[in-house]
Write an enzyme that holds these catalytic residues in place. Structure first.
Site, short mmCIF file in Angstrom:
data_model
loop_
_atom_site.label_atom_id
_atom_site.label_comp_id
_atom_site.label_asym_id
_atom_site.label_seq_id
_atom_site.Cartn_x
_atom_site.Cartn_y
_atom_site.Cartn_z
N ASN A 79 0.64 -1.14 0.11
CA ASN A 79 -0.06 -0.06 -0.02
C ASN A 79 0.85 1.31 -0.26
OD1 ASN A 79 -1.50 -2.00 2.22
ND2 ASN A 79 -2.46 -1.58 0.29
N ILE A 86 1.23 6.73 0.13
CA ILE A 86 0.54 5.75 1.08
C ILE A 86 -0.97 5.70 0.69
CG2 ILE A 86 -0.08 5.08 3.51
CD1 ILE A 86 2.14 7.16 4.14
N CYS A 87 -1.30 4.53 0.60
CA CYS A 87 -2.71 4.31 0.17
C CYS A 87 -3.59 4.18 1.52
CB CYS A 87 -3.10 3.22 -0.84
SG CYS A 87 -4.73 3.09 -1.34
N LEU A 88 -4.30 4.87 2.12
CA LEU A 88 -4.85 5.01 3.28
C LEU A 88 -6.24 5.67 3.30
CD1 LEU A 88 -4.43 3.72 6.23
CD2 LEU A 88 -3.49 5.56 6.70
N CYS B 460 -4.21 5.27 -4.91
CA CYS B 460 -4.51 3.85 -5.36
C CYS B 460 -5.48 3.83 -6.52
CB CYS B 460 -4.80 3.35 -3.94
SG CYS B 460 -5.46 4.48 -2.85
#
Lengths: 151, 527
Positions: A79, A86-88, B460
């Site tokens: 992630n 950061i993929c959060l 993402c």
């Protein structure tokens, strides 16, 4: 530059007075909205023993918008991409002004303990994590040793 | 409105506002020992709550019990001796200008449609049935529920009690109806009401704002169990942020609204007039988004023409939609492109079956390849013009305007010379627009719901369409690092133009080089 909002001052004071275990966040001397962060790799994770440097920036409309956080230390994580982004969810659409710098950093530390390859940012890492987890963990340990354990 | 006040109430604290009438009634001396007269008509001072002005009882009850009791129990029973002058308070839409007084504390906040802003308000009561203002309540409302919901508090209609009783056939008691007026301007008549913004309250307990941590007054108390508090500035900012990201919720009952920023469950703002705290322009945007959301929820479509966006409610099986009251554009309901006969053209647009949660899986490498081919194809389409006779893509370079260079077409079309005359500047413009359009098509992925072109520039794979709050998975990541900031700095349109301009200049050079190379190879083969 406008005066620092009281919220930021308060949060900074609290971070200094009651630091979160395993996390240090120190504001930059020249910019109180920019924090130098060090997160220790959580126990029982492939990142254990590593010290990960991050940068955290509080944008102009903080706390209405989320802090911008990025890993500076290279890290092998599904992630987190190779630029350290950061993929959060709480850094994106799940951000709430009720969250704070400390909660964000705790969430990032928790993300290290619980990688989520189904929601990838670094595709190759996520792929390996799904296909061959033990190898991925080995890589993560190797990267931690190589990049997060010096000095 | 009828309400009896105890004699210890200071009028200055009653928050009467303008045009309130206060009747002072002197009651004959009675030896008042409260324990001897439990059923006495005179209000027992032990029940102080009943004697305090309505605004006080209501507001204090909303906050802490300790606070209200501290205020309410100023008197003690033993002091009730001798003459008790009772203040019978008639607050009604009448004539008496109450003298200006310092208001230490505002009890109610309203949105006044006359002043067009947030103002302190005053509560009024009238008969629920005959709307007469001469009405005495049997009990003071204890909370906002009593005030906002109809038929909570009974009372006596002093106007024509028989009339109201007759209307009701004695089947139910006469009920009070509460409403609000702006305290700032002189009443303009019966219709001059204001909307109570009951989530805005005085900050009696110095609660800090959850966002900025400042203690301010008044505050906005979210309707969640925790009662999270923000200051009004932060509330506005919260709304503006959410609005710009189109993250309001279309609540089936309340409308287009927001929940507590701390993410508490069941915390939607019911009274959407609270969003009147926004500026006119922001409120207009709020209304527009809300309407669009409503149209979409009702099964309607929005005209896809840029700058139009007219909401259209049409039969579900009708696919040919004409924007009748808007721009007149005729489009296909399914792909939101110009109307066409037969299947929708675009590969992804065919089925807008998003029941599966907007997910579609594509091998990223294949998708990238496909895009590259598509890109070349499109680039050729953009940079060339087909010969009107043979349709061979023909590129015009600066020096040979209009001359057909294609070898194949030469023999056929030379009679007309394959000439086309175009004003070079106009042609360039046309091509520019076309180039942008096509480039957008190549580099973006349409939101599966509204077809708005969306580019993923990092982050993402989760993408959220701000038009529709639809999340979907992006494929074939376009990673343009550091462009986010440029985007933010110069705005999307400018950014896209600049970006594609640079991109296409490079692509153009690249194709020229390939051209040269191919020509060279051909020449070499000939030799």
């Amino acid at each position: 530059m406008a005066a620092l909002p009281r919220r930021i001052i308060k949060e900074t004071q609290r971070l200094m007075q009651e630091p979160v275990p395993g996390i240090s966040a120190v504001p930059d001397d020249s910019n109180a909205r920019y924090f130098h962060v060090i997160v220790t790799g959580p126990e029982d994770s492939p990142f254990e023993g590593g010290l990960f440097k991050l940068e955290l920036f509080l944008p102009e409309d903080y706390p209405m918008s989320a802090p911008k956080v990025r890993f500076i230390t290279k890290i092998y994580h599904p992630n987190i991409d190779r630029l350290g982004r950061i993929c959060l969810d709480i850094l994106k659409d799940k951000w709430s002004p009720a969250l704070q710098i400390r909660t964000v950093l705790l969430s990032i530390q928790a993300l290290l303990s619980a990688p989520n390859p189904d929601d990838p940012l670094a595709n190759d890492v996520a792929e390996l994590w799904k296909v061959n987890e033990s190898e991925a963990i080995r890589n993560a340990k190797e990267w931690t040793r190589r990049y997060a354990m010096d000095n | 409105m009828g309400k009896e006040l105890g004699d210890r109430i200071r009028i200055a604290e009653c928050d009467l506002g303008q045009q309130s009438i206060l009747h002072v009634i002197k009651i004959k001396a009675k030896q008042k020992l409260p324990e001897l007269s439990p059923n006495n008509n005179i209000i027992d001072e032990t029940e102080e709550q009943g004697n305090s002005p309505l605004c006080t009882t209501l507001n204090d009850a909303m906050f802490s019990s300790d606070d209200s009791s501290a205020r309410a129990s100023t008197g003690s029973t033993s002091e009730i001796d001798a003459i008790i002058p009772m203040l019978l308070l008639w607050l009604s839409r009448e004539y008496y200008e109450f003298q200006e007084k310092k208001k230490p504390r505002v009890h109610f906040y309203v949105y006044c449609p006359t002043c067009k802003s947030l103002k302190p308000g005053k509560i009024r009561v009238r008969c629920h049935f005959c709307k007469s203002g001469a009405f005495t309540v049997h009990a003071a409302p204890q909370n906002w529920h009593d005030v906002l919901e109809p038929k909570q508090i009974t009372g006596l209609c002093e106007n024509t009690p028989e009339l109201c009783a007759n209307i009701l056939n004695n089947s139910e008691p006469t009920f009070a109806e509460f409403y609000f007026k702006c305290s700032e301007h002189t009443s303009l008549g019966e219709k001059d009401e204001a909307v109570p913004l009951y989530l805005i309250r005085p900050n009696l307990r110095d609660i800090p704002c959850l966002a900025c941590a400042d203690v301010s007054d008044p505050i906005f108390v979210f309707p969640c169990a925790e009662g999270h508090v923000t200051c009004l500035d932060c509330f506005r900012q919260y709304c503006v942020t959410k609005l710009s990201e189109r993250q309001f919720w279309q609540h089936p009952e309340y409308g287009y609204t927001l929940a507590c920023p701390a993410g508490c469950s069941d915390s939607f703002i019911k009274e959407v007039h609270h969003f009147r705290l926004l500026t006119e322009a922001q409120y207009a945007q709020y209304q527009r988004f809300g309407t669009e959301e409503f149209v979409l929820r009702s099964g309607g479509v929005l005209c896809p023409q840029p700058g139009c966006g007219m909401g259209i409610l049409a039969d579900v099986d009708c696919t040919k939609i004409t924007c009748i009251s808007g721009c007149g554009y005729v489009f296909c309901r399914l792909c939101l492109q110009g109307f066409h006969i037969g299947e929708c053209q675009s590969t992804e647009s065919g089925n807008i079956s998003n029941r599966e949660g907007c997910l579609y899986n594509v091998d990223p490498t294949r998708a990238a390849d496909a895009r590259w081919d598509e890109a070349s194809r499109v680039a050729i389409k953009v940079l060339t013009k087909p010969c009107p006779k043979c349709r061979t893509p023909t590129e015009r370079d600066g020096f040979h305007i209009g001359e057909c260079q294609s070898t194949e077409s030469g023999n056929i079309s030379n009679r007309e010379g394959c000439l086309y005359n175009a004003d070079p500047t106009r042609a360039a413009d046309a091509r520019w627009d076309e180039a942008s359009r096509v480039a957008i098509k190549v580099l973006t992925k349409p939101c599966p719901k509204c077809r708005t072109p969306t580019e993923r520039d990092g982050g993402c794979m989760h993408m959220v369409c701000t038009e529709q709050a639809v999340s979907f998975i992006g494929v074939g990541c376009v990673k343009h690092h550091g462009l986010e900031s440029v985007w933010e700095a110069i705005g999307l349109d400018e950014f896209l133009k600049m970006y594609f301009f640079i991109k296409y200049q490079l692509l153009y050079l690249f194709i020229l080089l390939i051209n040269l190379f191919v020509n060279l190879v051909v020449e070499l083969q000939k030799m």
